[in-house]
Design an enzyme around this catalytic site. Sequence first.
Site, mmCIF file in Angstrom:
data_model
loop_
_atom_site.group_PDB
_atom_site.id
_atom_site.type_symbol
_atom_site.label_atom_id
_atom_site.label_comp_id
_atom_site.label_asym_id
_atom_site.label_seq_id
_atom_site.Cartn_x
_atom_site.Cartn_y
_atom_site.Cartn_z
ATOM 1 N N GLY A 1 0.874 -1.158 0.000
ATOM 2 C CA GLY A 1 0.000 0.000 0.000
ATOM 3 C C GLY A 1 0.905 1.198 0.000
ATOM 4 O O GLY A 1 2.111 1.048 0.084
ATOM 5 N N LYS B 1 0.002 2.303 5.891
ATOM 6 C CA LYS B 1 0.633 0.987 5.999
ATOM 7 C C LYS B 1 1.568 0.903 7.208
ATOM 8 O O LYS B 1 1.474 -0.020 8.011
ATOM 9 C CB LYS B 1 1.401 0.731 4.712
ATOM 10 C CG LYS B 1 2.135 -0.553 4.662
ATOM 11 C CD LYS B 1 2.530 -0.845 3.234
ATOM 12 C CE LYS B 1 3.169 0.366 2.583
ATOM 13 N NZ LYS B 1 4.571 0.512 2.918
ATOM 14 N N SER B 2 2.471 1.868 7.299
ATOM 15 C CA SER B 2 3.394 1.849 8.430
ATOM 16 C C SER B 2 2.631 1.991 9.747
ATOM 17 O O SER B 2 2.989 1.394 10.757
ATOM 18 C CB SER B 2 4.435 2.955 8.287
ATOM 19 O OG SER B 2 5.254 2.714 7.173
ATOM 20 N N GLY C 1 5.224 1.744 -1.482
ATOM 21 C CA GLY C 1 4.059 1.663 -2.349
ATOM 22 C C GLY C 1 4.235 2.260 -3.728
ATOM 23 O O GLY C 1 3.571 1.857 -4.663
ATOM 24 N N GLY D 1 19.918 0.159 -50.730
ATOM 25 C CA GLY D 1 20.715 -0.583 -51.701
ATOM 26 C C GLY D 1 21.131 -1.962 -51.211
ATOM 27 O O GLY D 1 21.979 -2.615 -51.829
ATOM 28 N N SER E 1 16.000 -4.872 -40.658
ATOM 29 C CA SER E 1 16.371 -5.201 -39.267
ATOM 30 C C SER E 1 16.848 -3.974 -38.485
ATOM 31 O O SER E 1 18.027 -3.832 -38.218
ATOM 32 C CB SER E 1 17.406 -6.318 -39.228
ATOM 33 O OG SER E 1 18.447 -6.127 -40.153
#
Lengths: 634, 300
Positions: free
Chosen positions: A31, A37-38, A113, A472, A541
């Site tokens: 979060g 969260k903490s 988070g 070419g 390429s």
Amino acid sequence: MAHQSDLIEKDIEAYLLSQEHKSFLRFITCGSVDDGKSTLIGRLLYDSKLIYEDQLQTLENDSKKMGTQGDKMDLALLVDGLAAEREQGITIDVAYRYFSTDKRKFIVADTPGHEQYTRNMATAASTADLAIILIDARKGVLTQTRRHSYIASLLGVKHIVVAINKMDLVEYSQDIFQSIEQDYLTLAADLTFTDITCIPLSALNGENVTRAGEQMDWYKGSALLPFLEHVDVAKDHSQMPFRLPVQWVNRPNLNFRGFSGTTIGKNIHVGEEVIVIPSGKRSCVKSIVTHDGELQEAVADQAITLTLEDEVDISRGDVICAAESPAEQSNQFAAHIFWMAEDQLLPGRQYLLKTTNKLSPATVTELKYKLNINNFEHEPGKSLELNEVGYCNINLSQAIAFDSYKDNRRTGSFILIDRITNNTVGVGMLDFSLRRAKNVVWQDMAIDKSARAELKHQKPCVLWFTGLSGSGKSTIANLVDKKLMDLGRHTYVLDGDNIRHGINKDLGFTDVDRVENIRRVGETAKLMVDAGLIVIVSFISPFVSERRLARSLVEDNEFIEIFVNTPLEECERRDRKGLYKKARLGEIKNFTGIDSSYEEPENAEIEIKTLECSAEEATMEIVSYLEDKAFLEA
Amino acid sequence: MSELTHLERLEAESIFIMREVAAESDNPVMLYSVGKDSAVMLHLAMKAFYPSKPPFPLLHVDTTWKFHEMIEFRDNLAKELGLELLVHINEDGVKQGVGPFSHGSQVHTDIMKTQALKQALDKHQFTAAFGGARRDEEMSRAKERIFSFRSDQHRWDPKTQRPELWDIYNTRIHKGESVRVFPLSNWTELDIWQYIYKENIPIVPLYLAKERPVVERDGVLIKVDDERLPLEPGEEPMMKMVRFRTLGCYPLTGAVESSAATLPEIIQEMLLTTSSERQGRVIDHDAAASMEKKKQEGYF
């Protein structure tokens, strides 16, 4: 430290005995700072009485100095560690916290988070059995909720708790809770969790954290901590087939040869038949040796030393498996890769791949697609940047034992190490082997490449022409082909336009299709080199990584990159096929040089500047190169 | 037996880490501080490689101010277990007469401990060194990896730590660099004591309460371990029932008054106590982030 304090005071020995069978749970919290969260972890520690007085004093001082809760204690400060983070008020790294109740010991990894710290969350999730996903009740399911859920799922976390926090700020509304719950279940429908539990709570006020809330009578489930104490994760560990990745061969003297490692999955018994992967040798368990005496049986996750009945050659990197369900072995895999470095992942570059017990050189041969971690969608891509996830093909120089990550985290995971810096640059989860016949050895051909080449008096190789449309390439390639034919050599031309009418007619011009286009051409060229031919490939390429991929398919000295260097203005002026005109009008999309980039080669073996020489002169230069490097024997 | 208990899980994890170092490092060493965490770490090493002996020596950095009982205990244990014990003393520091009383705790710790450790690691060219630090000890340790890389100057950079996922450890280093490995990272102080009790691991008797001669300095009880402790005029050592919660240099290690003379009593006291472990250490009393600074400079 209040739990069971009566017993601790009165009968410490009885208490210690009661603690011996405590189980273990690792979980993470995901979060953002704003979700609290903490504060939630701080609350778990605080309410479990696991904070000492001197720590509490420090906390009170810190709260006044840099807290965000006014006069109240800022519990988040208990958790945020490094000095830089404390000053900025955010959590940057993963912090591990330890607490225990009478039933369980917990290790909680607190992870940042923000999107730029996604790798830290993946780190914490890799060892977690459960994830708490925080949602701010005012905001509901957000992009970051999806991101955190996806990473948890990708890293194999099985149990999810959706902690719908800050219920105090939405008047503890049941309707809001239920609507968020429904949104989350919809989001997680495609993810691989075994169970999802939603809990409404207020970390700030301690509602439904360690005890049932008084404000939410309508919620009948358990509070967070009691739930964490009872969730069953043991069977996740013990149901897999038995494995012992051999970490260290134990040879104290000539009479003892044991194989040390940490068990995975089902119990193993003395006398049971085992098979060693990748060698395929079989034997039976003779003894299970530990410092505490020999065992008749070992359970999951135990550090043991096995001896076998027969003298089997086993070394570090091998995996001893249950005979009836062995691990697979392969040197080519499809895997999810999570990139963790500032320098991007380069398909074709060699890295070191380390599994739980084996290190081997590895190349990412192809990035099939990138995964958008915010909406789970597949996107084309040619490389991976920091915090990006891709689905890739990987090639190892030797076969290793493995299981699919979804079946077995320990034998299905790996890290990628940069060979120069030694840093861990990526991590991965193996999906499946790309070799269909898993236990069939590569078919040895009686007549090999050198025999075929000798017959043709030449060294086979790929002449890879790259350059803008109209530069070419094809003109020069055709002249080279003709000249070599005149010299009696065996050649073949693979031309971009012609190939796209045949073998590659199902491919378009998106980045993903361009990669596949080159892969097929590269593989075709490789077969022709194997047949002893000089293969002339003429392809725009435009990307370095694709050309590197093509180069990686053949041996080192067999790939000659020829950069036909004609400025864009000149190509556009020539415009023989009228393509530039259409591209400028927007009638052709993804046209190289116009709305799609051309990455010039840095180390091409030959560079032809068409403004400075004629096609014939260019041809002579290329043929001379082949003669000088002894591709054309007399 | 169907599921491992939490101590068995911690044990298995530590053993895995040690085996990994033994298998992949050219020249590992175990830093042995004689304390309780080292005792557990050494015990786990004996288990990890059994029936072989641990394939690395022990290294003790002796500041010359350790408690006498620690030195006796150290020498007896190494002999009993049949392990190679390397003892390193910073002889330059000894020549200059560096000590906690003459130079203060900071200078003493830097020269006789931090610098001495660097000297020893350089001298033997160790590529990996096991240490007994735990993440629960202190805030900056909570974020340190189990495999913690040090530059050729022994510096730790918290910003360039390698990601550490699953049980896969990247042990690769360049010449001159080294890695500190912390197999006890996930243990707590309570785990350590419970494990010592369950496994009957020998520890220095200083951990157990006994009548000892002490003096009080700035509110801290210091044991009179030898005649180098300068007594104030008229000061007499008092006999007190004390024990130590951590062990280090005796002038820098505060004793606590206690009657806990057995392991269960220590655990009981610990569970009912109200101050955290490192409080007894004089060097940790600076700002909250001080350990992080020390570590960047090469302190273990």
